[in-house]
Enzyme design. Structure first.
Site, PDB file in Angstrom:
ATOM      1  N   ASN A 106     -55.018 -64.056 -42.772  1.00  0.00           N
ATOM      2  CA  ASN A 106     -55.126 -63.852 -44.166  1.00  0.00           C
ATOM      3  C   ASN A 106     -57.175 -64.406 -43.645  1.00  0.00           C
ATOM      4  O   ASN A 106     -57.863 -64.111 -44.348  1.00  0.00           O
ATOM      5  CB  ASN A 106     -54.720 -63.976 -45.346  1.00  0.00           C
ATOM      6  N   GLU A 119     -45.202 -64.957 -41.495  1.00  0.00           N
ATOM      7  CA  GLU A 119     -45.973 -66.680 -41.420  1.00  0.00           C
ATOM      8  C   GLU A 119     -44.910 -67.316 -42.589  1.00  0.00           C
ATOM      9  O   GLU A 119     -44.486 -66.817 -43.301  1.00  0.00           O
ATOM     10  CB  GLU A 119     -47.297 -65.785 -42.283  1.00  0.00           C
TER      11      GLU A 119
HETATM   12  N1  3HC Z   1     -45.641 -47.591 -44.206  1.00  0.00           N
HETATM   13  C1  3HC Z   1     -44.511 -47.603 -42.754  1.00  0.00           C
HETATM   14  N2  3HC Z   1     -44.431 -47.382 -41.572  1.00  0.00           N
HETATM   15  C2  3HC Z   1     -46.283 -46.602 -41.183  1.00  0.00           C
HETATM   16  C3  3HC Z   1     -47.820 -47.135 -42.730  1.00  0.00           C
HETATM   17  C4  3HC Z   1     -46.670 -47.074 -43.728  1.00  0.00           C
HETATM   18  N3  3HC Z   1     -47.838 -47.040 -45.358  1.00  0.00           N
HETATM   19  N4  3HC Z   1     -48.398 -46.386 -41.937  1.00  0.00           N
HETATM   20  C5  3HC Z   1     -47.889 -46.032 -40.905  1.00  0.00           C
HETATM   21  N5  3HC Z   1     -46.840 -46.046 -40.637  1.00  0.00           N
HETATM   22  C6  3HC Z   1     -45.890 -46.024 -38.644  1.00  0.00           C
HETATM   23  C7  3HC Z   1     -45.326 -44.635 -39.451  1.00  0.00           C
HETATM   24  O1  3HC Z   1     -44.128 -45.011 -37.888  1.00  0.00           O
HETATM   25  C8  3HC Z   1     -46.788 -44.332 -38.145  1.00  0.00           C
HETATM   26  O2  3HC Z   1     -46.345 -43.256 -37.138  1.00  0.00           O
HETATM   27  P1  3HC Z   1     -45.539 -41.988 -38.533  1.00  0.00           P
HETATM   28  O3  3HC Z   1     -47.158 -41.759 -39.726  1.00  0.00           O
HETATM   29  O4  3HC Z   1     -45.546 -40.783 -37.100  1.00  0.00           O
HETATM   30  O5  3HC Z   1     -44.266 -41.733 -38.336  1.00  0.00           O
HETATM   31  C9  3HC Z   1     -46.645 -45.252 -37.472  1.00  0.00           C
HETATM   32  O6  3HC Z   1     -46.940 -46.731 -37.887  1.00  0.00           O
HETATM   33  C10 3HC Z   1     -48.730 -44.570 -36.769  1.00  0.00           C
HETATM   34  O7  3HC Z   1     -49.154 -44.867 -38.258  1.00  0.00           O
HETATM   35  P2  3HC Z   1     -50.374 -43.700 -37.951  1.00  0.00           P
HETATM   36  O8  3HC Z   1     -50.476 -42.744 -36.014  1.00  0.00           O
HETATM   37  O9  3HC Z   1     -50.427 -42.570 -39.456  1.00  0.00           O
HETATM   38  O10 3HC Z   1     -51.538 -44.621 -37.542  1.00  0.00           O
HETATM   39  P3  3HC Z   1     -52.137 -46.349 -36.477  1.00  0.00           P
HETATM   40  O11 3HC Z   1     -52.057 -45.491 -35.276  1.00  0.00           O
HETATM   41  O12 3HC Z   1     -52.901 -46.269 -37.223  1.00  0.00           O
HETATM   42  O13 3HC Z   1     -50.864 -47.015 -36.947  1.00  0.00           O
HETATM   43  C11 3HC Z   1     -51.233 -49.045 -38.347  1.00  0.00           C
HETATM   44  C12 3HC Z   1     -50.649 -47.419 -38.415  1.00  0.00           C
HETATM   45  C13 3HC Z   1     -49.063 -49.883 -38.062  1.00  0.00           C
HETATM   46  C14 3HC Z   1     -50.769 -49.257 -40.506  1.00  0.00           C
HETATM   47  C15 3HC Z   1     -51.970 -49.408 -37.676  1.00  0.00           C
HETATM   48  O14 3HC Z   1     -53.386 -48.703 -37.870  1.00  0.00           O
HETATM   49  C16 3HC Z   1     -52.580 -50.786 -37.886  1.00  0.00           C
HETATM   50  O15 3HC Z   1     -51.744 -51.473 -37.191  1.00  0.00           O
HETATM   51  N6  3HC Z   1     -53.490 -51.149 -38.832  1.00  0.00           N
HETATM   52  C17 3HC Z   1     -53.961 -52.567 -39.042  1.00  0.00           C
HETATM   53  C18 3HC Z   1     -52.811 -52.715 -40.122  1.00  0.00           C
HETATM   54  C19 3HC Z   1     -53.301 -54.553 -40.727  1.00  0.00           C
HETATM   55  O16 3HC Z   1     -53.988 -55.095 -40.516  1.00  0.00           O
HETATM   56  N7  3HC Z   1     -52.188 -55.290 -41.018  1.00  0.00           N
HETATM   57  C20 3HC Z   1     -52.602 -55.816 -41.979  1.00  0.00           C
HETATM   58  C21 3HC Z   1     -53.060 -56.188 -42.899  1.00  0.00           C
HETATM   59  S1  3HC Z   1     -53.090 -57.975 -43.407  1.00  0.00           S
HETATM   60  C22 3HC Z   1     -51.448 -57.881 -44.757  1.00  0.00           C
HETATM   61  O17 3HC Z   1     -51.134 -57.155 -44.620  1.00  0.00           O
HETATM   62  C23 3HC Z   1     -52.021 -58.929 -45.569  1.00  0.00           C
HETATM   63  C24 3HC Z   1     -51.165 -59.072 -46.814  1.00  0.00           C
HETATM   64  O18 3HC Z   1     -50.617 -60.221 -47.424  1.00  0.00           O
HETATM   65  C25 3HC Z   1     -50.808 -58.806 -48.054  1.00  0.00           C
END
Ligand code: 3HC
Length: 298
Positions: A198, A159
């Site tokens: 958010n 954003e």
């Molecule tokens: N950091 C970096 N990469 C990550 C990670 C992390 N914490 N968690 C997961 N990943 C990546 C990795 O590449 C992982 O593959 P690997 O473990 O084999 O290397 C890949 O994503 C897939 O992860 P998982 O198989 O463990 O799990 P998912 O398929 O569920 O993917 C996710 C993880 C991408 C985090 C997904 O669940 C997702 O999109 N979740 C929603 C996240 C979301 O809504 N974010 C917005 C939050 S609000 C925000 O950020 C506001 C701010 O103001 C704080």
């Protein structure tokens, strides 16, 4: 003095090496930029580097990128406790320090003195709008929010939020930088609390907490419903553990300060977890329990 222009952006300074800052720095280095990642403690920088090396190592193992690409990206990164030195060479600065106005204002004051006149000074803050920081600098037209999502290595949205003084060139340069590092910019024209994503997340989270606190369903089942009925990648409780219960607690407090509406106060269960230090994945326990690698064990 020439205004900001994406073609002149070569060196990026990221201030703050927490989960957001370190991944933002890595994203920029992977896209070919020279990146300085700054923090006040060597220890934080060491942890950030280790975590990035672990994540990049997995990307190589899984064939997502080559070892050479990863090594070249690390070759473009420096990890430093010096702020003024890298600021004096930066064409673009992204601040991702603690969500405290006094700290951010001081960082921006120092950045403004040290950075070249064409450098955009952007804040990754999700709760503090840039107009509350811009007047600590002599260049409010080059200040905006550039808000990444967690995990920044993965989530594509950025954003770009303008304050009333932000110039069009600053918005364009920031949005184009987001594109060049592989993200999808969304331009926000008014400084509303929570911006767009958010605010939507907040509505879902408030409803989820209401259902849980009123005994309608367990938090695990609410998460399951969001994943399996709505296709969300994670349920709201899993997501709170990822982004941090402390972040949810502080965000609710700052919304309440702004609105004075008791509905905006942090929910009871969030206050309890915050006070017990159950902050989510980073503390090993939040709604769920995690092992040292951050994997869920319960
Ligand atoms: N950091 C970096 N990469 C990550 C990670 C992390 N914490 N968690 C997961 N990943 C990546 C990795 O590449 C992982 O593959 P690997 O473990 O084999 O290397 C890949 O994503 C897939 O992860 P998982 O198989 O463990 O799990 P998912 O398929 O569920 O993917 C996710 C993880 C991408 C985090 C997904 O669940 C997702 O999109 N979740 C929603 C996240 C979301 O809504 N974010 C917005 C939050 S609000 C925000 O950020 C506001 C701010 O103001 C704080």
């Amino acid at each position: 003095m020439a205004g900001p222009n994406i073609e002149n952006v070569r060196r990026i300074l990221v201030v703050g090496s927490g989960a957001m800052g370190s991944q933002i720095g890595m994203v920029c280095a992977l896209a070919g930029y020279e990146v300085a990642l700054q923090d006040i403690e060597e220890e934080m920088l060491g942890r950030a580097r280790e975590e990035l090396e672990r994540r990049m190592g997995r990307n190589v193992e899984k064939g997502r990128m080559s070892r050479e690409e990863v090594e070249a990206a690390f070759g473009r990164m420096t990890f430093t406790t010096d702020l003024e030195g890298p600021a004096s060479e930066a064409d673009f600065v992204i601040e991702a320090v603690v969500e405290r106005l006094d700290v951010k204002r001081e960082v921006f004051r120092r950045l403004d003195r040290a950075a070249p006149g064409h450098a955009v000074l952007a804040t990754n803050s999700s709760t503090i709008v840039s107009s509350r920081i811009a007047d600590a600098t002599g260049r409010p037209e080059l200040v905006c929010n550039m808000h990444f999502f967690n995990p920044a290595l993965v989530m594509r949205c950025v954003e770009v939020v303008r304050n009333p003084k932000t110039s069009d060139a600053t918005v364009e340069t920031t949005a184009e930088l987001a594109r060049r590092v592989g993200k999808e910019p969304v331009v926000i024209n008014k400084e509303v609390p929570g911006f767009v994503a958010n605010r939507i997340l907040h509505a879902i989270r408030s409803e989820a907490l209401w259902l849980y606190e009123n005994g309608v369903a367990s938090f695990e089942d609410i998460d399951t419903a969001c994943r399996t009925a709505l296709g969300h990648p994670m349920g709201p409780f899993e997501l709170m553990d990822l982004t941090g219960i402390d972040v949810a607690y502080h965000a609710a407090n700052s919304r309440y300060e702004e609105s004075g509406d008791p509905k905006d106060r942090p929910a009871k269960s969030i206050v309890e977890k915050y006070e017990r230090g159950e902050l989510g994945r980073k503390s090993g326990r939040g709604w769920y329990t995690y092992d040292e690698e951050g994997r869920r064990v319960e």
